[in-house]
Motif scaffolding. Sequence first.
Motif, PDB file in Angstrom:
ATOM      1  N   ALA A   1       0.832  -1.205   0.000  1.00 43.06           N
ATOM      2  CA  ALA A   1       0.000   0.000   0.000  1.00 43.06           C
ATOM      3  C   ALA A   1       0.867   1.256   0.000  1.00 43.06           C
ATOM      4  N   ALA A   2       1.981   1.224   0.719  1.00 44.23           N
ATOM      5  CA  ALA A   2       2.888   2.374   0.731  1.00 44.23           C
ATOM      6  C   ALA A   2       3.457   2.634  -0.656  1.00 44.23           C
ATOM      7  N   ILE A   3       3.798   1.566  -1.374  1.00 46.22           N
ATOM      8  CA  ILE A   3       4.301   1.721  -2.745  1.00 46.22           C
ATOM      9  C   ILE A   3       3.235   2.364  -3.625  1.00 46.22           C
ATOM     10  N   HIS A   4       2.009   1.870  -3.509  1.00 48.10           N
ATOM     11  CA  HIS A   4       0.939   2.310  -4.404  1.00 48.10           C
ATOM     12  C   HIS A   4       0.405   3.696  -4.066  1.00 48.10           C
ATOM     13  N   THR A   5       0.739   4.218  -2.906  1.00 49.19           N
ATOM     14  CA  THR A   5       0.264   5.555  -2.536  1.00 49.19           C
ATOM     15  C   THR A   5       1.382   6.595  -2.556  1.00 49.19           C
ATOM     16  N   VAL A   6       2.540   6.235  -3.103  1.00 52.35           N
ATOM     17  CA  VAL A   6       3.616   7.218  -3.279  1.00 52.35           C
ATOM     18  C   VAL A   6       3.133   8.344  -4.188  1.00 52.35           C
ATOM     19  N   ASP A   7       3.448   9.576  -3.808  1.00 48.15           N
ATOM     20  CA  ASP A   7       3.167  10.736  -4.660  1.00 48.15           C
ATOM     21  C   ASP A   7       4.265  10.799  -5.712  1.00 48.15           C
ATOM     22  N   VAL A   8       3.988  10.230  -6.877  1.00 51.15           N
ATOM     23  CA  VAL A   8       5.040  10.114  -7.893  1.00 51.15           C
ATOM     24  C   VAL A   8       5.498  11.469  -8.400  1.00 51.15           C
ATOM     25  N   ASP A   9       4.620  12.464  -8.386  1.00 51.95           N
ATOM     26  CA  ASP A   9       5.036  13.809  -8.787  1.00 51.95           C
ATOM     27  C   ASP A   9       6.048  14.375  -7.793  1.00 51.95           C
ATOM     28  N   ALA A  10       5.786  14.162  -6.505  1.00 47.62           N
ATOM     29  CA  ALA A  10       6.645  14.736  -5.470  1.00 47.62           C
ATOM     30  C   ALA A  10       8.039  14.121  -5.474  1.00 47.62           C
ATOM     31  N   VAL A  11       8.149  12.840  -5.839  1.00 50.81           N
ATOM     32  CA  VAL A  11       9.464  12.180  -5.802  1.00 50.81           C
ATOM     33  C   VAL A  11      10.134  12.139  -7.175  1.00 50.81           C
TER      34      VAL A  11
END
Length: 352
Positions: free
Chosen positions: A138-148
């Motif tokens: 769940a942590a992987i799937h909720t990463v803010d990809v824009d932020a990182v």
Amino acid sequence: MPDEADLVDRDRLRPFLAERLGETDQFGVERHDQGFSNETLFVTWGDRELVIRRPPPGETADTAHDVLREYEVVHALQDTDVPVPTTVAKHEDSDVMGCPFYVMDRLEGDVMRFVELDRFSDADARRRVGEEMVDTLAAIHTVDVDAVGLDDFGTPEGFAQRQVDRWTEQFEWAFEETTAEREVPEIHRIGDWLDENVPDESAHALVHGDYKLDNVIFAPGSPPEIGGVLDWEMSTLGDPLCDLGWLLFFWPDPEDDLTPLMQTMAPTFTQDEAYLTRGELVERYEDRTGVTVENQRFYRVLAVYKMAALGEMFFARYLMGNSDNTLYQMMEDGVPTMADHAGEIIEGERPL
């Protein structure tokens, strides 16, 4: 199987590491002999333990299991809730090891591949293993990809359809070699069913691509805690439920009658008392992500289809004389078995 001399030139690696980490008198390299794709080297540098990831020898720049892509995602996740090793350096040229590679810190802990850790053998720990697997996914799937900085790491639109198409193409390649030995007609029905049942819409998220028990490392001590997620070479932006379906394929339930093949591919200890069932894994995933898992049959069948395609390619390489791996030979009967497995999911004979 390549030996250490095929994978590393110590005389070139040493100054590379010294420039970044300082000189040391203690320098050792050992090849990790697990895995089927990128090579892993364990490096001792003074009192620091490192890992180098590099492609297999002989691969070209276009087909070398892009380790720099793997570095990109691991590096981007350093300050997120996703546990990953600390990255140290990357090298894009071939002057040091004959290929691109990257370096990261080695994590302490254990990988549970086929044997349960003694320290996790009580009921509370067994439940927590499943909870940790789901919570980390769940942590992987909720990463803010824009932020990182991973917003352009893939094309999530149409991901599931591309997965069906990709693995169908892999079957077609393998069948050119394997059909002379035996045919697997059920696979064509499975592929057609998947093509007809691709979800119209799906969530978009960072996906790992190979998320299962033997691709995480549990930190020392108890209770169980995942210290790091490993093997990110298949990661991209896509449909997160493909990750969940893959995890479920490698998580036998107590009532599952495991074939000899599955006993060589998946841990059997998840069938023991107190481990979460597949249904409980899905319920926890929904709770942690806020995503309702619809079309679960599609994602579970896709996982079996993918593994069967890999198996058929393994069998093709065995017939070509490119591998004497026992697992590759087992796929002569193993792929038809997996095709039957997928058919049972479609028919509702293998519910969550």
